[in-house]
Scaffold this active site. Sequence first.
Site, PDB file in Angstrom:
ATOM      1  N   TYR A  62      -5.926  11.056   3.357  1.00 54.12           N
ATOM      2  CA  TYR A  62      -4.549  11.280   2.922  1.00 54.12           C
ATOM      3  C   TYR A  62      -4.550  11.949   1.542  1.00 54.12           C
ATOM      4  O   TYR A  62      -5.593  12.351   1.037  1.00 54.12           O
ATOM      5  CB  TYR A  62      -3.764   9.973   3.000  1.00 54.12           C
ATOM      6  CG  TYR A  62      -3.685   9.486   4.433  1.00 54.12           C
ATOM      7  CD1 TYR A  62      -2.955  10.186   5.383  1.00 54.12           C
ATOM      8  CD2 TYR A  62      -4.405   8.369   4.852  1.00 54.12           C
ATOM      9  CE1 TYR A  62      -2.918   9.787   6.713  1.00 54.12           C
ATOM     10  CE2 TYR A  62      -4.377   7.945   6.183  1.00 54.12           C
ATOM     11  CZ  TYR A  62      -3.635   8.663   7.113  1.00 54.12           C
ATOM     12  OH  TYR A  62      -3.610   8.271   8.424  1.00 54.12           O
ATOM     13  N   GLN A 100       0.852  -1.183   0.000  1.00 58.58           N
ATOM     14  CA  GLN A 100       0.000   0.000   0.000  1.00 58.58           C
ATOM     15  C   GLN A 100       0.891   1.237   0.000  1.00 58.58           C
ATOM     16  O   GLN A 100       1.634   1.481   0.958  1.00 58.58           O
ATOM     17  CB  GLN A 100      -0.932   0.053   1.207  1.00 58.58           C
ATOM     18  CG  GLN A 100      -1.937   1.194   1.082  1.00 58.58           C
ATOM     19  CD  GLN A 100      -2.726   1.457   2.337  1.00 58.58           C
ATOM     20  OE1 GLN A 100      -2.198   2.008   3.301  1.00 58.58           O
ATOM     21  NE2 GLN A 100      -3.995   1.059   2.345  1.00 58.58           N
ATOM     22  N   GLY A 135      -9.433  -6.118   9.210  1.00 58.70           N
ATOM     23  CA  GLY A 135      -8.307  -5.407   9.772  1.00 58.70           C
ATOM     24  C   GLY A 135      -8.016  -5.823  11.194  1.00 58.70           C
ATOM     25  O   GLY A 135      -7.119  -6.620  11.456  1.00 58.70           O
TER      26      GLY A 135
END
Length: 375
Positions: free
Chosen positions: A182, A99, A327
């Site tokens: 982001y 990522q 996650g």
Amino acid sequence: MSALFTPLKLGSITISNRLGMSALTRNRSTETVPNDIMQKYYVRRAAGGAGLIVSEGTLIAPQGTEWPQAPGIWDKSQISGWKKITDAVHDAGSKIYCQIWHLGRLSHPDAPQQISAGVPVYGPSAISARGGKFRSIPGSSGYVTPTEIQDPAVLIAQFKEAAINAKEAGFDGVELHGANGYVVHQFLDSTANQRTDKWGGSVENRARFALEVLKALVEVWGPDVALKLSPAGGYNDMGMSLQDTIDTFGYLLREANKLGLSYVAFVRYSAFLDPEYDGKKRGTPHDVIGTFSPFLSDTPLFVNCGVTPEEAEQLVSSGAAAGVFMGMNWIAHPDVGRRVEAGKLLDNVPDYAHLYGAEGVDPALGYVDYKGAAY
């Protein structure tokens, strides 16, 4: 769980099942270099049945991150460190994407990496995000007003170089971090991007940066490029009106669908990840899967955020998703895949106190000390 545990072709590779491990910041690298304890962490999850692992967010250039031990992928030592991990993950029977990540306006000028970079904190516009907590900077420092980047092509080139480095490091593909506020998300969001040039204003202009980055990554990786998005989320001071959200992400996905991506991962709305500012939640809650899946006629869709094993099976068996990412379950259970396939409970309790490590504390705590299930 018959549908969840069937192979799936993604780009040029085939993964053994549809249960992936999403990117998870863990703050354990040596400065920015991946190390042996990270290798142990990833290998245990590869052996624990992850069809696809996505690395923690990996910085494409030195930045003043809130996570001082976040890994990077801009120099040879980082490439070498990641290569040991990717080789070991492959030996354990799994696949792994990198990522790639740029923080944009969420950096801090006083952080060591930002100082060493010798550049200001960049954002699409000179608009600061609210919030922020910089663990390596004394006091209660938060986000600063960024410098508007004059030429976003500079960042696009950094993303492309990171993709080249990820290939050298032995990854199976790259996932562009376009979620959670982001830099890619900042360009998309009209509250963070108020440029008047070709990179801002209209939906098409605000989506330009994400699409140009994806095209650059495809030049390097061909079909092994993925995209992660959080259209509903308010994390890191994101959030537009529902109509602007649908218009923006709908256009982006319609164009991204033409690029032959390996998958798009959607982070569903989570109130836990939606901060309050002035007494109001920042995000835009809506059904991101139902809203945006019609734009992805030729691109596999993955669902992320709060997915249970039972729901995962239903999503895949119904055709609503090609696969799912978990996650937090992978943090507390190194063997999620094997547990779910065997019908075992996901009943380990995460060690929240050591989720991101702590200075002067054994980095193994809350990282590689979880026990797997006995079969």
